[in-house]
Design a protein around this motif. Structure first.
Motif, PDB file in Angstrom:
ATOM      1  N   PHE A 165     -32.813  27.828 -65.356  1.00  0.00           N
ATOM      2  CA  PHE A 165     -31.563  27.959 -64.613  1.00  0.00           C
ATOM      3  C   PHE A 165     -30.836  26.621 -64.483  1.00  0.00           C
ATOM      4  O   PHE A 165     -29.894  26.497 -63.727  1.00  0.00           O
ATOM      5  CB  PHE A 165     -31.835  28.528 -63.213  1.00  0.00           C
ATOM      6  CG  PHE A 165     -32.184  29.993 -63.230  1.00  0.00           C
ATOM      7  CD1 PHE A 165     -31.210  30.956 -63.472  1.00  0.00           C
ATOM      8  CD2 PHE A 165     -33.488  30.415 -63.014  1.00  0.00           C
ATOM      9  CE1 PHE A 165     -31.542  32.292 -63.478  1.00  0.00           C
ATOM     10  CE2 PHE A 165     -33.814  31.751 -63.025  1.00  0.00           C
ATOM     11  CZ  PHE A 165     -32.839  32.707 -63.253  1.00  0.00           C
ATOM     12  N   GLY A 166     -31.249  25.642 -65.185  1.00  0.00           N
ATOM     13  CA  GLY A 166     -30.607  24.335 -65.157  1.00  0.00           C
ATOM     14  C   GLY A 166     -31.293  23.400 -64.184  1.00  0.00           C
ATOM     15  O   GLY A 166     -31.557  22.255 -64.505  1.00  0.00           O
ATOM     16  N   PHE A 167     -31.576  23.827 -62.995  1.00  0.00           N
ATOM     17  CA  PHE A 167     -32.226  22.978 -61.999  1.00  0.00           C
ATOM     18  C   PHE A 167     -33.690  23.344 -61.792  1.00  0.00           C
ATOM     19  O   PHE A 167     -34.433  22.601 -61.182  1.00  0.00           O
ATOM     20  CB  PHE A 167     -31.475  23.017 -60.654  1.00  0.00           C
ATOM     21  CG  PHE A 167     -31.267  24.412 -60.122  1.00  0.00           C
ATOM     22  CD1 PHE A 167     -32.220  25.020 -59.322  1.00  0.00           C
ATOM     23  CD2 PHE A 167     -30.116  25.120 -60.420  1.00  0.00           C
ATOM     24  CE1 PHE A 167     -32.024  26.288 -58.827  1.00  0.00           C
ATOM     25  CE2 PHE A 167     -29.914  26.383 -59.915  1.00  0.00           C
ATOM     26  CZ  PHE A 167     -30.872  26.975 -59.121  1.00  0.00           C
ATOM     27  N   SER A 168     -34.082  24.519 -62.320  1.00  0.00           N
ATOM     28  CA  SER A 168     -35.500  24.896 -62.249  1.00  0.00           C
ATOM     29  C   SER A 168     -35.807  25.941 -63.318  1.00  0.00           C
ATOM     30  O   SER A 168     -34.909  26.567 -63.862  1.00  0.00           O
ATOM     31  CB  SER A 168     -35.846  25.449 -60.861  1.00  0.00           C
ATOM     32  OG  SER A 168     -35.216  26.693 -60.677  1.00  0.00           O
ATOM     33  N   GLU A 169     -37.097  26.104 -63.553  1.00  0.00           N
ATOM     34  CA  GLU A 169     -37.548  27.113 -64.505  1.00  0.00           C
ATOM     35  C   GLU A 169     -38.322  28.156 -63.740  1.00  0.00           C
ATOM     36  O   GLU A 169     -39.103  27.847 -62.846  1.00  0.00           O
ATOM     37  CB  GLU A 169     -38.442  26.482 -65.572  1.00  0.00           C
ATOM     38  CG  GLU A 169     -37.679  25.658 -66.559  1.00  0.00           C
ATOM     39  CD  GLU A 169     -38.555  25.176 -67.706  1.00  0.00           C
ATOM     40  OE1 GLU A 169     -39.713  25.592 -67.812  1.00  0.00           O
ATOM     41  OE2 GLU A 169     -38.044  24.373 -68.483  1.00  0.00           O
TER      42      GLU A 169
END
Length: 164
Positions: A34-38
């Motif tokens: 998600f861009g900031f986390s997986e």
């Protein structure tokens, strides 16, 4: 139904059939970034959820625009009805004014006609009086001329008796 509605329903049924046939594949977990986390989640289910969310947003937008359109149509319909009522009143007013104008003109014409008729009768009476006077004067002049001629004849023929 319109062709667009039929195509839309057909498209939704095709997507539902595709999802039903591949439901096991849709539920398989995978790693999503998600861009900031997986996150570990089923990719197909996330995409299907996003598709459902977009569909709901589009349906809400459609309902909103349809409601706005209906309200605008009702407002315009009321305005048109009001304008039609005002136009009918103006037309009725014009007819009333025209009727009053025609009545006034007819009364004025009748008054002029009466005046002209009275003047004509007076003129005819004057002419009749003058004509009577002229006829009387002509008759008197003719009688005087005839009397004078008789006198001359009597003077020229004194022994002759007038016939009875």
């Amino acid at each position: 139904m319109k062709i667009r509605t039929i195509l839309l329903i057909l498209f939704i049924l095709l997507i539902a059939g595709f999802v039903a046939l591949n439901f096991e594949q849709i539920l398989q977990p995978s790693t999503l970034n998600f861009g900031f986390s997986e996150v570990q989640a089923p990719m197909g289910l996330v995409l299907l959820g996003m598709l459902a969310l977009v569909l709901v947003v589009f349906l809400l937008a459609l309902v909103y625009y349809q409601t706005v359109h209906l309200m605008e149509v009702r407002r315009i319909t009321r305005e048109v009805a009001e304008q039609r009522r005002l136009a009918d009143q103006a037309e009725a007013s014009r007819f009333t004014e025209l009727r009053q104008y025609l009545q006034t003109e007819m009364q004025a014409t009748a008054a002029r006609e009466r005046d002209l008729s009275d003047k004509m009768h007076q003129k005819i009476e004057q002419l009749q009086t003058i004509l009577t006077r002229v006829i009387e004067q002509s008759g008197n002049g003719l009688e005087a001329s005839i009397g004078e001629l008789e006198d001359r004849l009597e003077r020229q023929l004194p022994n002759r008796q007038p016939p009875n």
